[in-house]
Design an enzyme around this catalytic site. Structure first.
Site, PDB file in Angstrom:
ATOM      1  N   CYS A 182      -7.814   3.415  -2.113  1.00  0.00           N
ATOM      2  CA  CYS A 182      -7.775   2.045  -1.593  1.00  0.00           C
ATOM      3  C   CYS A 182      -8.997   1.227  -1.973  1.00  0.00           C
ATOM      4  CB  CYS A 182      -7.685   2.078  -0.068  1.00  0.00           C
ATOM      5  SG  CYS A 182      -6.068   2.519   0.577  1.00  0.00           S
ATOM      6  N   HIS A 204     -10.428  -3.765   3.644  1.00  0.00           N
ATOM      7  CA  HIS A 204     -10.921  -2.430   3.281  1.00  0.00           C
ATOM      8  C   HIS A 204     -12.017  -2.453   2.211  1.00  0.00           C
ATOM      9  CE1 HIS A 204      -9.667   2.099   3.037  1.00  0.00           C
ATOM     10  NE2 HIS A 204     -10.785   1.890   3.711  1.00  0.00           N
ATOM     11  N   ASP A 245       0.836  -1.189   0.000  1.00  0.00           N
ATOM     12  CA  ASP A 245       0.000   0.000   0.000  1.00  0.00           C
ATOM     13  C   ASP A 245       0.881   1.252   0.000  1.00  0.00           C
ATOM     14  OD1 ASP A 245      -2.494   1.061  -0.068  1.00  0.00           O
ATOM     15  OD2 ASP A 245      -3.135   0.303   1.866  1.00  0.00           O
ATOM     16  N   ASP A 246       0.684   2.120  -0.992  1.00  0.00           N
ATOM     17  CA  ASP A 246       1.393   3.404  -1.044  1.00  0.00           C
ATOM     18  C   ASP A 246       2.852   3.332  -1.459  1.00  0.00           C
ATOM     19  OD1 ASP A 246      -0.711   5.000  -0.535  1.00  0.00           O
ATOM     20  OD2 ASP A 246       0.052   5.886   1.285  1.00  0.00           O
TER      21      ASP A 246
END
Length: 423
Positions: free
Chosen positions: A70, A131, A30-31
């Site tokens: 996300c 998520h 993530d990121d």
């Protein structure tokens, strides 16, 4: 509020089963920026394990996430469909789930690649971040839970790694606090002082009840604010194993190591059956964290420490510019995919759905549009061009950019983009 996009690494192994039913491991960060791993040109952040995967497989240089956020990007990844098709693209500026109790989630009638593989006899697990919602009508119906979307096993967090989950890291709700707490308190304070001054000067008679009412309003706003700060972490930042909450609020101590152990144990439990493992790291989404073995060791502060810890485990933000959607993509399958390849054709995280389905021998659903394309012809060298002529990119539910890759033209892709700002 800046929202992260998804970055994907893919590792494919076929060591214990025939090539027709390979074990499949999908590793997602993530990121992580396109220029952060060493194999994509970074000279100062150490990612030897990721680099080794790249040298032993295929590196995609034009791999695109379906969204810079996300929730919609994960929905596209899981279903092979643009998130607007499944209703996972928001019409408001907040395009992700911020609370466990948020209404909605990945619709129950959506088909994930985990469902397809589970139907083919695969053992499936999601370890890390989900998520994509949790419940529909009550906190115990779990209609959007990973176990209701094709996974046999889940260990991780249902929401995301918000700064509010780690004490001392600030809050993603700063703008909301200003509008809903600090501004009203300032208005109440100024009103109280003004009325008190007018009352003292004899210019206006203000009943005592008015002052008590304003003080009560200020106390109510402050109480609700403090209650939110106190209860947000335990209600939204927790670790789960399947349907059970096992740590509330969650601790960041050795978190990456715990995810790694869970992943290794799942693989060991399934040595005799084909398996699908989705290892979805919390790294390097804020709040940034790393264990004591990695803290302070990189040349790029806590961010570099987090990247290097994630690399150990592997053994642009919020817009549709290149930094928001162009992501690292690495695929490895010994003895099937030629090592050391670099593919410059445009690909998408939606392509994982049809690719995984084909490898497992699962037919694609015929009652819906699948936007992803099978990657195997590209990976095996049977095709030199991507099947994507157009790739559409959305700012929440609004079309924001289009990448055109002419099928009858050997030139590079062309791209039209409008600015997309999300806070």
């Amino acid at each position: 509020m800046k929202i992260p996009f998804l970055l994907l690494f893919f590792l494919w192994e076929a060591e214990s089963h025939a090539a027709s039913r390979p074990n499949i491991i999908l590793v997602m960060a993530d990121d992580l920026g396109i220029g952060d791993p060493g194999c994509y040109g970074n000279k100062t952040i150490r990612t030897p394990n990721i680099d080794r995967l790249a040298s032993g497989g295929v590196k995609l240089t034009q791999h695109l996430a379906a969204s810079p956020l996300c929730t919609p990007s994960r929905a596209a990844f899981m279903t092979g469909r643009y998130p607007v098709r499944s209703g996972m693209a928001s019409w408001s500026r907040t395009g992700v789930f911020l609370f466990t109790a948020s209404s909605g989630g990945l619709p129950t009638d959506e088909i994930t690649f985990a469902k397809l593989l589970k139907d083919q006899g695969y053992s499936t697990a999601l370890i890390g971040k989900w998520h994509l919602g949790m419940s529909c009508h009550s906190k115990t119906d779990f209609c959007h839970h990973p176990l209701h979307h094709g996974f046999n096993y889940f260990y991780g967090i249902s929401l995301t790694n918000l700064r509010d989950c780690k004490p001392g890291e600030g809050s993603v709700f700063t703008t909301g606090f200003k509008r809903l707490v600090f501004l009203p308190l300032q208005i109440v304070g100024v009103t109280l002082l003004t009325l008190a001054a007018l009352n003292c000067l004899g210019l206006l008679h203000v009943p005592l009840g008015v002052f008590f009412s304003l003080l009560f309003l200020a106390a109510l706003i402050l109480t609700l604010f403090l209650g939110f700060l106190h209860y947000f972490r335990p209600l939204n930042c927790f670790m789960m194993r399947n349907y059970e909450i096992i740590q509330q609020p969650m601790s960041y101590d050795n978190l990456t190591q715990r995810l790694t152990v869970e992943a290794a144990q799942f693989i060991q439990r399934n040595t005799e059956t084909p398996f699908l493992l989705v290892l979805s790291y919390l790294h390097v989404h804020t709040a940034l964290f790393s264990s004591k073995d990695f803290a302070g060791k990189s040349q790029h502060g806590v961010y570099g420490d987090a990247v290097e810890e994630m690399d150990w485990s592997v053994g642009g933000k919020a817009n549709n510019w290149e930094g928001g959607i162009r992501v690292p993509g690495i695929l490895r399958w010994p003895r099937v995919i030629q090592a050391g390849q670099k593919i410059d054709e445009p690909t998408s995280n939606m392509d994982i759905f049809p690719t995984v389905a084909k490898l497992a021998g699962a037919p694609l659903p015929e009652d819906r549009i699948i936007d992803g394309r099978d990657l195997m012809p590209l990976l095996e060298g049977k095709s030199q061009r991507s099947d994507h002529e157009f790739l559409f990119h959305y700012c929440n539910a609004y079309l924001n950019a289009v990448r055109w890759h002419p099928q009858n033209n050997s030139g590079s892709s062309r791209r039209t983009t409008n600015h997309c700002s999300m806070k």
